[in-house]
Structure formats: C-alpha cells, structure tokens
Design an enzyme around this catalytic site. Structure first.
Site, short mmCIF file in Angstrom:
data_model
loop_
_atom_site.label_atom_id
_atom_site.label_comp_id
_atom_site.label_asym_id
_atom_site.label_seq_id
_atom_site.Cartn_x
_atom_site.Cartn_y
_atom_site.Cartn_z
N LYS A 144 9.38 11.81 -11.41
CA LYS A 144 10.01 10.50 -11.47
C LYS A 144 9.90 10.01 -12.91
O LYS A 144 8.81 9.94 -13.47
CB LYS A 144 9.30 9.55 -10.50
CG LYS A 144 9.50 9.97 -9.04
CD LYS A 144 8.76 9.07 -8.07
CE LYS A 144 7.30 9.41 -7.99
NZ LYS A 144 6.55 8.55 -7.04
N GLY A 171 0.87 -1.19 0.00
CA GLY A 171 0.00 0.00 0.00
C GLY A 171 0.90 1.22 0.00
O GLY A 171 1.82 1.34 0.81
N ASP A 224 7.24 4.55 -4.30
CA ASP A 224 7.08 4.78 -2.86
C ASP A 224 8.43 4.73 -2.14
O ASP A 224 8.67 5.50 -1.21
CB ASP A 224 6.13 3.75 -2.26
CG ASP A 224 4.78 3.78 -2.95
OD1 ASP A 224 4.37 4.86 -3.39
OD2 ASP A 224 4.15 2.71 -3.03
N ILE A 245 -1.69 8.34 -9.94
CA ILE A 245 -2.99 8.20 -10.60
C ILE A 245 -3.20 6.74 -11.02
O ILE A 245 -2.43 6.21 -11.83
CB ILE A 245 -3.08 9.11 -11.86
CG1 ILE A 245 -2.84 10.57 -11.50
CG2 ILE A 245 -4.44 8.92 -12.56
CD1 ILE A 245 -3.87 11.21 -10.60
N ASP A 285 6.94 -4.79 -1.87
CA ASP A 285 7.34 -3.38 -1.93
C ASP A 285 8.24 -2.96 -0.77
O ASP A 285 8.90 -1.92 -0.84
CB ASP A 285 6.10 -2.47 -1.88
CG ASP A 285 5.10 -2.75 -2.98
OD1 ASP A 285 5.39 -3.61 -3.83
OD2 ASP A 285 4.04 -2.11 -2.98
#
Ligand code: CKP
Ligand code: MG
Length: 315
Positions: free
Chosen positions: A228, A33, A260, A168, A296
């Site tokens: 980025k 997340g 992230d 997005i 992640d």
C-alpha cells in the site's frame, strides 16, 4: 465464515476540530480497531465475518459489541471480560502536518491484551476461508501474540488463506528488533501479506517495490504481497501476476482506517472471484471513501456504493 479475524477493537475518540489535542474541546466516539474494521468492511459487502477478541464488560465494550453485531459481524467469539477495561485512543488531526493524524493510546492492560490461546476456537478458525490478523495483535501482549500465532497455524493447516497486515505501530513495540523478529515469524505463517514501504524497509530491509516483493518471497516464500503506497496507490504481486493501481484523490478528513478498508474490501473481492486488478480498484475506492470522514467504519461501502463511487470518478 468467509473471514475470521483476531485482534483488538478500540473506541476511537476523534477530535472534532483540527489542531493539538490540548486545545480540542470535543471528541466524537467511534467503534474501530484494525481487525474489527476489516470484519465490518467484509460484512458490508455481504460476507460472513467474525471476530475473536476480548472486550471489557463496560460501557465502551458494550458499545463496540453492539455496533459490530449491528453491522452483521459474528460476535459469538467475543468474550466480555469483567476484570479489564476496553481500550481507547484519541486522534489528533491535521497537526502539525495537514492531512496527517496522530494517535494517543490508552490500551495498556486492556481486556484484549489478555486475549490468549484459550480464546481461540480452533474449529471456528479452521472452517473459515480466510484468517486475518495484524502486527498490532502481535505487539499488544505475549498472550495475544500467542493467540494470533495459534490461529494462523490452525488456519494454515486447514488450508485457509492466512492474511497478515504488518501494521507496525512503533508505540506498541518495546524495540524494533523485537518487531522484526516476531513479525518475521508471523510472515512465515502467512499466505498473503499487506504492508507499506516503510514497513517493508523496517521488517525486510527492502527499499522499493521490487526489493519488497523479492525479499518477501526469498525469505518467507510469499507469492501474494500487497504494497500500500498511500496517496500513490497500491501495487500487488499475486502468484506471478503484477498490478499497480492509482489512489483516488479525495478531500482528507482523517486518513486513519484507510488501510483496513483496503484490506477488507480487497480480501472480500478476491473471495468473490473478482480478480486482482478489480479487487485493487475496489479496495482503493473504499480507502478513499473512509478518509473523507472521521471514524474508520461509517463510510465503508456496500456493493452498490462502490459502483456509484467509481462512476463518480469516470470508472
Ligand atoms: O492502518 P489503518 O489506518 O487502517 O488502521 C487503523 C486502526 O487498530 C485504528 O482503528 C486503530 O485503532 C488501530 O489501527 C491501531 O491499533 O492503531
Ligand atoms: Mg494499516
């Protein structure tokens, strides 16, 4: 707190093998997340980070809460919701485009989509140095959007840096006009915005780096913008200073989570007073480390790991 984030943690079920999901037999469970990833990235670097969210009071919710707690993220503002489930998603890797991943969400009606203004502890937000959220939280529900907007307002009033990663996700927006409108309102509250070129084009109608910087400043008064560029690195404008940094070339297992990692390590490094260029290089290192594995958060670096990584690349 150094960083307080508002957003939805999710269980990621990542395909162990590459190819279309209909043929995948094994999935691996990870705590992920976007905003949670940023919190863990910060905590690994010794920062105090905390997450405002809701999780289902179910096995997946307990897994995420305990994982975050284990990583040293403050979970005192995580509400365990007995009525709605924790959101999950599956990751398809390397199909049809090698090196690219696709996600299939099962998050509609999740506990975090019931996040609301009442869940935002205003003092907690006001006392943090940075308040971070993303376009994902603005998209998942009206109440989560209000919670994020409220937190941004509170942080801004208290003089904290409001950080927004546009992130997005087309699958989460009813239509792009709504995304442009809502994300624009959030950008007007932000002090620093992270985005990629596609998002700059979609939200700002800006083609290319210079236009993105120009439009962000002209329309939203933003003087701190980080673009980025994926494998081409990143470029930032920070109160008149401009830097461009290359990405590190590494074997890609799963690119999800790179953004992230970048944001979490960049913000932490800036808070440590490391300066723009150094913060960008460290953020790029973290992003590279994360894409070499599934999940992640597992490969997010501690301080020493960044130095070892950079030495490995001759830095
Ligand atoms: O932009 P990133 O690839 O760094 O974001 C990845 C995260 O929250 C991932 O953990 C996923 O759960 C999500 O973005 C999302 O909701 O898409
Ligand atoms: Mg991203």
């Amino acid at each position: 707190m150094d960083i307080v984030a508002v957003g939805e943690p999710l269980v990621q079920l990542n395909a162990v093998t590459r190819g279309p999901l209909r043929h995948v037999q094994y999935f691996e469970k990870h705590s992920t997340g976007s905003e949670a990833n940023v919190c863990v990235a910060a905590a690994r670097l010794g920062m105090r980070s905390g997450l405002i969210t809701r999780l289902g009071n179910d096995e997946f919710g307990l897994f995420i809460r305990d994982w975050l707690r284990g990583e040293g993220v403050d979970v005192s503002r995580v509400v365990m919701d007995g009525e709605h489930p924790t959101g999950i998603y599956f990751v398809q890797r390397g199909y049809p485009v090698p090196g690219v991943s696709d996600v299939v969400y099962y998050r509609h009606g999740s506990a975090a989509s019931f996040l609301s203004e009442e869940d935002v502890d205003r003092d907690y937000v006001r006392e943090s140095r940075v308040l971070h959220t993303t376009g994902i939280t603005l998209a998942i529900s009206e109440s989560a959007r209000s919670a994020a907007m409220l937190a941004m307002d509170e942080a801004r009033r208290a003089g904290a840096l409001v950080s927004l990663d546009l992130n997005i996700r087309r699958k989460l927006w009813r239509n792009m006009d709504e995304a442009v409108d809502v994300v624009g309102k959030a950008m007007a509250k932000a002090g620093v915005v992270f985005m990629d070129e596609e998002e700059a084009s979609m939200i700002l109608g800006a083609e290319g780096v210079d236009a993105a910087f120009r439009e962000a400043e002209r329309r939203f008064g933003l003087t701190k913008v980080v673009l980025k560029l994926g494998r081409r690195g990143s470029v930032a404008r920070w109160d008149g200073e401009e830097e461009r940094v290359n990405a590190f070339e590494v074997p890609v297992e799963d690119p999800i989570g790179a953004g992230d990692a970048y944001v979490g390590v960049f913000l932490s490094s800036m808070l440590k007073g490391m300066g723009l260029r150094k913060s960008m290089v460290r953020a790029s290192a973290a992003a590279a480390m994360v894409v070499t594995v599934r999940g992640d958060e597992e490969n997010l670096p501690r301080e020493g790991d960044i130095d070892v990584f950079l030495r490995g690349f001759g830095g």
